[in-house]
Write a protein that holds these residues in place. Sequence first.
Motif, mmCIF file in Angstrom:
data_model
loop_
_atom_site.group_PDB
_atom_site.id
_atom_site.type_symbol
_atom_site.label_atom_id
_atom_site.label_comp_id
_atom_site.label_asym_id
_atom_site.label_seq_id
_atom_site.Cartn_x
_atom_site.Cartn_y
_atom_site.Cartn_z
ATOM 1 N N VAL A 1 0.867 -0.792 -0.311
ATOM 2 C CA VAL A 1 -0.340 -0.438 -0.187
ATOM 3 C C VAL A 1 0.961 1.291 -0.148
ATOM 4 C CG1 VAL A 1 -1.603 1.094 1.725
ATOM 5 C CG2 VAL A 1 -2.296 -0.989 0.942
ATOM 6 N N GLY A 2 2.224 0.715 0.655
ATOM 7 C CA GLY A 2 2.701 2.352 1.163
ATOM 8 C C GLY A 2 3.964 3.163 -0.489
ATOM 9 N N HIS A 3 3.903 1.266 -1.329
ATOM 10 C CA HIS A 3 4.745 1.217 -2.263
ATOM 11 C C HIS A 3 4.156 1.313 -3.101
ATOM 12 C CE1 HIS A 3 7.924 1.135 0.454
ATOM 13 N NE2 HIS A 3 7.441 -0.100 1.056
ATOM 14 N N GLY A 4 3.381 2.084 -3.734
ATOM 15 C CA GLY A 4 2.298 2.203 -5.356
ATOM 16 C C GLY A 4 2.002 0.996 -5.715
ATOM 17 N N PHE B 1 -2.438 1.224 10.820
ATOM 18 C CA PHE B 1 -1.985 0.322 9.978
ATOM 19 C C PHE B 1 -0.281 -0.152 10.324
ATOM 20 C CE2 PHE B 1 -4.353 3.601 7.399
ATOM 21 C CZ PHE B 1 -5.701 3.619 7.981
ATOM 22 N N LEU B 2 -1.150 -1.837 9.992
ATOM 23 C CA LEU B 2 0.272 -2.539 9.559
ATOM 24 C C LEU B 2 0.284 -3.106 8.434
ATOM 25 C CD1 LEU B 2 -1.130 -4.736 14.052
ATOM 26 C CD2 LEU B 2 0.223 -2.453 13.207
ATOM 27 N N ARG B 3 0.835 -3.137 8.199
ATOM 28 C CA ARG B 3 1.534 -3.273 6.567
ATOM 29 C C ARG B 3 2.905 -4.582 7.004
ATOM 30 N NH1 ARG B 3 1.676 2.822 3.960
ATOM 31 N NH2 ARG B 3 -0.240 3.372 4.376
ATOM 32 N N PRO B 4 2.584 -5.892 6.811
ATOM 33 C CA PRO B 4 3.436 -6.578 6.814
ATOM 34 C C PRO B 4 3.763 -6.687 5.470
ATOM 35 C CG PRO B 4 1.358 -7.296 7.577
ATOM 36 C CD PRO B 4 0.779 -6.066 6.720
ATOM 37 N N ASP C 1 4.784 -11.642 15.713
ATOM 38 C CA ASP C 1 5.294 -10.659 15.358
ATOM 39 C C ASP C 1 4.872 -9.566 14.564
ATOM 40 O OD1 ASP C 1 8.435 -11.351 16.097
ATOM 41 O OD2 ASP C 1 9.091 -11.804 14.501
ATOM 42 N N ILE C 2 4.396 -9.818 13.492
ATOM 43 C CA ILE C 2 2.515 -9.170 13.979
ATOM 44 C C ILE C 2 1.839 -9.375 15.164
ATOM 45 C CG2 ILE C 2 0.994 -8.457 11.872
ATOM 46 C CD1 ILE C 2 2.100 -10.448 9.669
ATOM 47 N N ALA C 3 1.566 -10.367 15.712
ATOM 48 C CA ALA C 3 0.616 -10.369 16.114
ATOM 49 C C ALA C 3 1.367 -9.422 17.936
ATOM 50 C CB ALA C 3 0.301 -11.765 16.578
ATOM 51 N N ALA C 4 2.529 -10.020 18.291
ATOM 52 C CA ALA C 4 2.805 -8.405 19.103
ATOM 53 C C ALA C 4 2.861 -7.183 19.054
ATOM 54 C CB ALA C 4 3.888 -9.230 19.262
ATOM 55 N N VAL C 5 3.091 -6.566 17.666
ATOM 56 C CA VAL C 5 2.896 -5.327 17.301
ATOM 57 C C VAL C 5 1.541 -5.027 17.945
ATOM 58 C CG1 VAL C 5 3.549 -4.098 15.667
ATOM 59 C CG2 VAL C 5 5.373 -5.162 15.838
ATOM 60 N N ALA C 6 1.144 -5.749 16.764
ATOM 61 C CA ALA C 6 -1.056 -5.878 17.337
ATOM 62 C C ALA C 6 -1.491 -5.639 18.828
ATOM 63 C CB ALA C 6 -1.438 -6.361 16.976
ATOM 64 N N ALA C 7 -1.044 -6.341 19.322
ATOM 65 C CA ALA C 7 -0.934 -6.496 21.258
ATOM 66 C C ALA C 7 -0.797 -5.202 20.962
ATOM 67 C CB ALA C 7 -0.864 -7.437 21.276
ATOM 68 N N ALA C 8 0.587 -4.473 21.071
ATOM 69 C CA ALA C 8 1.024 -3.464 21.686
ATOM 70 C C ALA C 8 0.216 -1.922 21.054
ATOM 71 C CB ALA C 8 1.926 -3.200 21.069
ATOM 72 N N CYS C 9 0.056 -2.033 19.798
ATOM 73 C CA CYS C 9 -1.093 -0.893 19.423
ATOM 74 C C CYS C 9 -2.095 -0.866 20.261
ATOM 75 C CB CYS C 9 -1.088 -0.515 17.667
ATOM 76 S SG CYS C 9 0.502 -0.922 17.392
ATOM 77 N N LEU C 10 -2.990 -2.326 20.071
ATOM 78 C CA LEU C 10 -4.334 -2.398 20.893
ATOM 79 C C LEU C 10 -4.666 -1.076 22.621
ATOM 80 C CD1 LEU C 10 -5.358 -5.529 18.987
ATOM 81 C CD2 LEU C 10 -6.292 -3.256 18.367
ATOM 82 N N THR C 11 -3.732 -1.928 22.909
ATOM 83 C CA THR C 11 -3.242 -1.835 24.611
ATOM 84 C C THR C 11 -3.158 -0.421 25.422
ATOM 85 O OG1 THR C 11 -1.551 -3.902 24.654
ATOM 86 C CG2 THR C 11 -4.198 -4.135 24.791
ATOM 87 N N GLN C 12 -1.667 -0.592 24.556
ATOM 88 C CA GLN C 12 -0.617 0.665 24.558
ATOM 89 C C GLN C 12 -1.324 2.446 24.400
ATOM 90 O OE1 GLN C 12 3.032 -0.230 23.889
ATOM 91 N NE2 GLN C 12 2.831 -2.672 25.403
ATOM 92 N N GLY D 1 0.121 6.021 22.104
ATOM 93 C CA GLY D 1 1.865 6.477 21.457
ATOM 94 C C GLY D 1 1.410 5.510 20.092
ATOM 95 N N HIS D 2 0.109 5.110 20.262
ATOM 96 C CA HIS D 2 0.935 4.564 18.394
ATOM 97 C C HIS D 2 -0.241 4.376 17.459
ATOM 98 C CE1 HIS D 2 3.399 1.273 19.639
ATOM 99 N NE2 HIS D 2 3.045 1.020 20.616
ATOM 100 N N LEU D 3 -1.785 5.930 18.065
ATOM 101 C CA LEU D 3 -2.654 6.094 17.201
ATOM 102 C C LEU D 3 -1.434 6.987 15.554
ATOM 103 C CD1 LEU D 3 -4.781 7.368 20.385
ATOM 104 C CD2 LEU D 3 -4.456 5.444 18.596
ATOM 105 N N HIS D 4 -3.031 6.817 14.812
ATOM 106 C CA HIS D 4 -2.201 7.403 13.516
ATOM 107 C C HIS D 4 -1.071 7.001 12.939
ATOM 108 C CE1 HIS D 4 -5.402 10.000 15.571
ATOM 109 N NE2 HIS D 4 -6.088 9.863 14.425
ATOM 110 N N ARG D 5 -0.435 6.089 12.627
ATOM 111 C CA ARG D 5 1.090 5.851 12.723
ATOM 112 C C ARG D 5 0.818 4.642 11.474
ATOM 113 N NH1 ARG D 5 5.054 6.660 16.576
ATOM 114 N NH2 ARG D 5 6.386 5.729 14.872
ATOM 115 N N VAL D 6 1.678 4.262 10.954
ATOM 116 C CA VAL D 6 1.598 3.963 10.160
ATOM 117 C C VAL D 6 2.836 2.263 10.599
ATOM 118 C CG1 VAL D 6 1.319 2.674 7.833
ATOM 119 C CG2 VAL D 6 -0.161 4.100 8.675
#
Length: 295
Positions: free
Chosen positions: A100-103, A128-131, A167-178, A180-185
């Motif tokens: 998505v971020g690379h056209g 947004f998580l873009r793996p 690892d995707i899940a660990a990032v998701a869990a942090a973004c859902l509960t912590q 500092g991650h709003l409006h970040r990609v």
Amino acid sequence: MILITGATGTVGSEVVKALLPAQAGRLRVLTRDPSAVFPDGAQKVVADLGDSDLAPVLDGVHAVFSITHGLDIAAHDQRLVTAARRAGVERVVKLSVRNVGHGGTDPITTLHRAGEEAIRDSGVAWTFLRPTAFMSNALNWAGMIAADQVVYAPFAAGRAAVVDPADIAAVAAACLTQDGHLHRVYELTGPEPLSPADQVALLGEVLWRDLRYVEADPAGMVAQMVSYGMPEEQAQAVVELFRSTMEPYNSEPTGDVAAVTGRAAGSFLDWAKAHRAAFPTPEAAQDTATTGESR
């Protein structure tokens, strides 16, 4: 309360594990399968993002992890975030794709881009998580490896810094509960770029087998997915997504997993060791075929 959609899938199931037991009693999991089983502490809700009334699903929910797939990605993201806004949900974390971020213009990337836009426009806070490609895609090779120790897959020249779904899940869990991650990609990758042949060689090292990689016609991959029951249009779209491993950006690792979780992203070698049992020996595969039992 956190809602996980796509909770039985590769990433969704890992997110459930990452959030429990700390989120026990405050974790709602959405599935279309009435027979789906989840760990204790997860509240199962049977519904369909395409046509169910989502108001009761989202009642009392603070954050949503949105996993949408197939050719309904954009429509389901739009429907989910519209209902989430009405329900007072405060944040949505969406699983997207790196392209998505690379056209990228393949069908699945285009749908994810539209889904992201719907979430941005909703007024609900987002992440947004873009793996890049998942390490777990190698599980699709298990049958070939057991049959004749040869992996047939397209795009031999493609290289991707493949990422562990855990690892995707660990990032998701942090973004859902912590905070500092709003409006970040976050572009989520593993630590090194690997071709299909590189992955096969590493699997051979872990399995103690002399494995070979042979480049396959993409049409064969489409036919295989169709034989498993996937609609042909969707199978074609998946293959076009895989074709993006030929793009240089997919071979470039990022540090986003470490930035969010505080630990380095896992390697493909470590993933293969952890999933060694998913690749049966030829003898075990033959026993299973003969007896009809899994071992």
